[in-house]
Design a protein around this motif. Structure first.
Motif, PDB file in Angstrom:
ATOM      1  N   GLU A  39       3.171  10.428  -2.917  1.00 56.42           N
ATOM      2  CA  GLU A  39       2.760   9.041  -3.218  1.00 56.42           C
ATOM      3  C   GLU A  39       3.977   8.117  -3.243  1.00 56.42           C
ATOM      4  OE1 GLU A  39       0.426   8.787  -6.854  1.00 56.42           O
ATOM      5  OE2 GLU A  39      -0.947  10.308  -6.043  1.00 56.42           O
ATOM      6  N   ALA A  42       5.116   7.634   0.280  1.00 52.41           N
ATOM      7  CA  ALA A  42       4.197   6.752   1.002  1.00 52.41           C
ATOM      8  C   ALA A  42       4.448   5.289   0.622  1.00 52.41           C
ATOM      9  CB  ALA A  42       2.755   7.144   0.702  1.00 52.41           C
ATOM     10  N   LYS A  43       4.815   5.062  -0.617  1.00 55.94           N
ATOM     11  CA  LYS A  43       5.085   3.681  -1.049  1.00 55.94           C
ATOM     12  C   LYS A  43       6.291   3.128  -0.287  1.00 55.94           C
ATOM     13  CE  LYS A  43       5.628   0.419  -4.667  1.00 55.94           C
ATOM     14  NZ  LYS A  43       6.209  -0.494  -3.706  1.00 55.94           N
ATOM     15  N   ARG A  46       5.250   2.477   3.260  1.00 55.13           N
ATOM     16  CA  ARG A  46       4.450   1.247   3.388  1.00 55.13           C
ATOM     17  C   ARG A  46       5.327   0.000   3.313  1.00 55.13           C
ATOM     18  NH1 ARG A  46       0.842   3.728   0.065  1.00 55.13           N
ATOM     19  NH2 ARG A  46       1.632   2.686  -1.778  1.00 55.13           N
ATOM     20  N   GLN A  99      -2.409  12.726   3.648  1.00 57.41           N
ATOM     21  CA  GLN A  99      -3.301  12.011   2.722  1.00 57.41           C
ATOM     22  C   GLN A  99      -3.043  10.507   2.757  1.00 57.41           C
ATOM     23  OE1 GLN A  99      -5.756  13.134   0.566  1.00 57.41           O
ATOM     24  NE2 GLN A  99      -5.532  15.020   1.748  1.00 57.41           N
ATOM     25  N   HIS A 100      -1.835  10.138   3.155  1.00 55.39           N
ATOM     26  CA  HIS A 100      -1.477   8.713   3.219  1.00 55.39           C
ATOM     27  C   HIS A 100      -1.402   8.235   4.667  1.00 55.39           C
ATOM     28  CE1 HIS A 100      -0.505   8.810  -1.075  1.00 55.39           C
ATOM     29  NE2 HIS A 100      -0.051  10.023  -0.828  1.00 55.39           N
TER      30      HIS A 100
END
Ligand code: GLU
Length: 377
Positions: A39, A42-43, A46, A99-100
């Motif tokens: 997570e 992924a941040k 992004r 998942q991302h």
């Protein structure tokens, strides 16, 4: 000076240690921890950051899955364990990042892939293409192939080589220790964490000691070595604990860690490669006059060399030391060790008569030379 923020960086290499990824007692990956790390990754992704993962854990995971007994493994056993572990490791990274909606690309490197310039350029362009596609490269040493003589051996230095190869501006080493301490924290309850290291001096190196944990090969010493490679290549480095969930979020919020700052003097890609060379083949010891000349940006001439050690060939990387044996820099030498021995201390004009060939006037040309920071006073 406040610590930089993670969003200050464009390209971030994250090294994840074996003991974080693998629960050896239970014989499996620490999945929920990894999901949380994914997570965080992924941040950053992004936020338009390039992210590369250097993931350890192949051997640890393989030995857990194969239920191998505790204790040291023979070379072929650890290679076999890595073969089993790596395939599982790649799969889980691809799942958690998938998942991302992030694609992962597995890259397995051997030492020669970064030490030989042609292969280095090749590996670099593959990684660059993956990053163009916004995939996250997941990199490890090719442990099934690497033999003990020719290997990085630890993923701290591999991470630093990857950071340097890809011109990353930040390397994060996540492991079971939250930073560099002024004394070994397990032996000394008063040991203090050093939040920021401007430059890796002898004093800093002395603090590193030789701590090693059972699973990972890299102790604090290899982390400092990694710091030298990364900072010489223009990347900052962080040592932070991965023992918490969301370790990158914690760093972003100013959590405990040690920052190693780069002087950020832009070096050419060729010099970056030289500076990070792990396998120097020999040493040239030079006199004080030559040290001053090198620091002033000049080439190293045979006249300044007082001693030649090692068996190197023309074009190999060598360490250059001052008369006090301190490292001054590294470079690609223009002569074989045998010839270097013959022309050391002599003027460049004498090369023809000594060797019978009119070789280069310089022992190391300044374009092939990277000078390290000045030693401590
Ligand atoms: N490449 C090794 C592995 O994946 C780890 C080396 C290290 O612990 O630094 O098992």
């Amino acid at each position: 000076m406040p610590a930089p923020h993670l969003t200050d960086f464009k390209r971030i290499v994250i090294k994840v240690g074996s003991s974080l990824l693998v629960d050896s007692a239970a014989g499996r990956v620490r999945r929920s921890w990894l999901v949380a790390l994914a997570e965080d990754i992924a941040k950053l992704h992004r936020d338009k950051r390039d992210v590369l993962v250097v993931s350890s854990g192949a051997i640890a995971l393989g030995r857990a899955r194969l239920k191998l007994p505790r204790g040291a493994l023979k070379l072929e056993e650890s290679q076999g364990a890595a073969a089993v572990g790596q395939i599982a490791l790649a799969r889980i990274w691809s799942e958690v990042l998938g998942q991302h909606d992030i694609e992962t690309g597995q890259i397995l490197l051997t030492l020669q892939d970064t030490e030989e310039r042609r292969r280095y350029l090749n590996a670099r362009s593959t990684i660059a293409r993956l990053l163009d596609w916004r995939a996250v490269p997941v990199i490890n040493e090719n442990d099934t192939i690497a033999t003990s003589e020719i290997r990085y051996g630890d993923n701290d230095r591999l991470g630093a080589r990857v950071a340097s190869m890809t011109s990353a501006d930040l390397l994060i080493l996540l492991s079971d220790i939250d930073g560099l301490y002024d004394a070994p924290p397990n032996l000394n309850p008063d040991a203090k964490l050093i939040p920021r290291v401007e430059r890796i001096t002898n004093e800093i190196e002395a603090m590193a000691g030789a701590a090693e944990s059972e699973l990972s090969r890299g102790g604090m010493r290899t982390k400092i070595e990694a710091g030298k490679i990364a900072t010489a290549a223009g990347a900052h480095m962080i040592i932070a604990s991965g023992k918490i969930d969301h370790p990158l979020r914690a760093i972003a919020k100013g959590g405990r860690c040690t920052w190693f700052m780069t002087a950020a003097n832009p070096v050419t890609s060729r010099k970056r490669w030289i500076a990070g060379t792990l396998e120097a083949r020999g040493t040239l010891t030079i006199d004080a006059g030559a040290v001053a000349a090198l620091r002033a940006g000049k080439s190293l001439l045979p006249a300044g060399v007082i001693r030649v050690d090692g068996s190197f060939a023309r074009g190999d990387a060598v360490v250059v030391r001052g008369p006090d044996a301190r490292e001054v820099g590294r470079g690609l030498v223009a002569y074989d060790a045998e010839d270097a021995e013959k022309i050391k201390g002599r003027s460049s004009g004498a090369i023809l008569s000594i060797l019978g060939i009119s070789g280069r006037a310089e022992m190391i040309h300044r374009d092939d030379l990277v000078i390290g920071p000045r030693p401590d006073k």
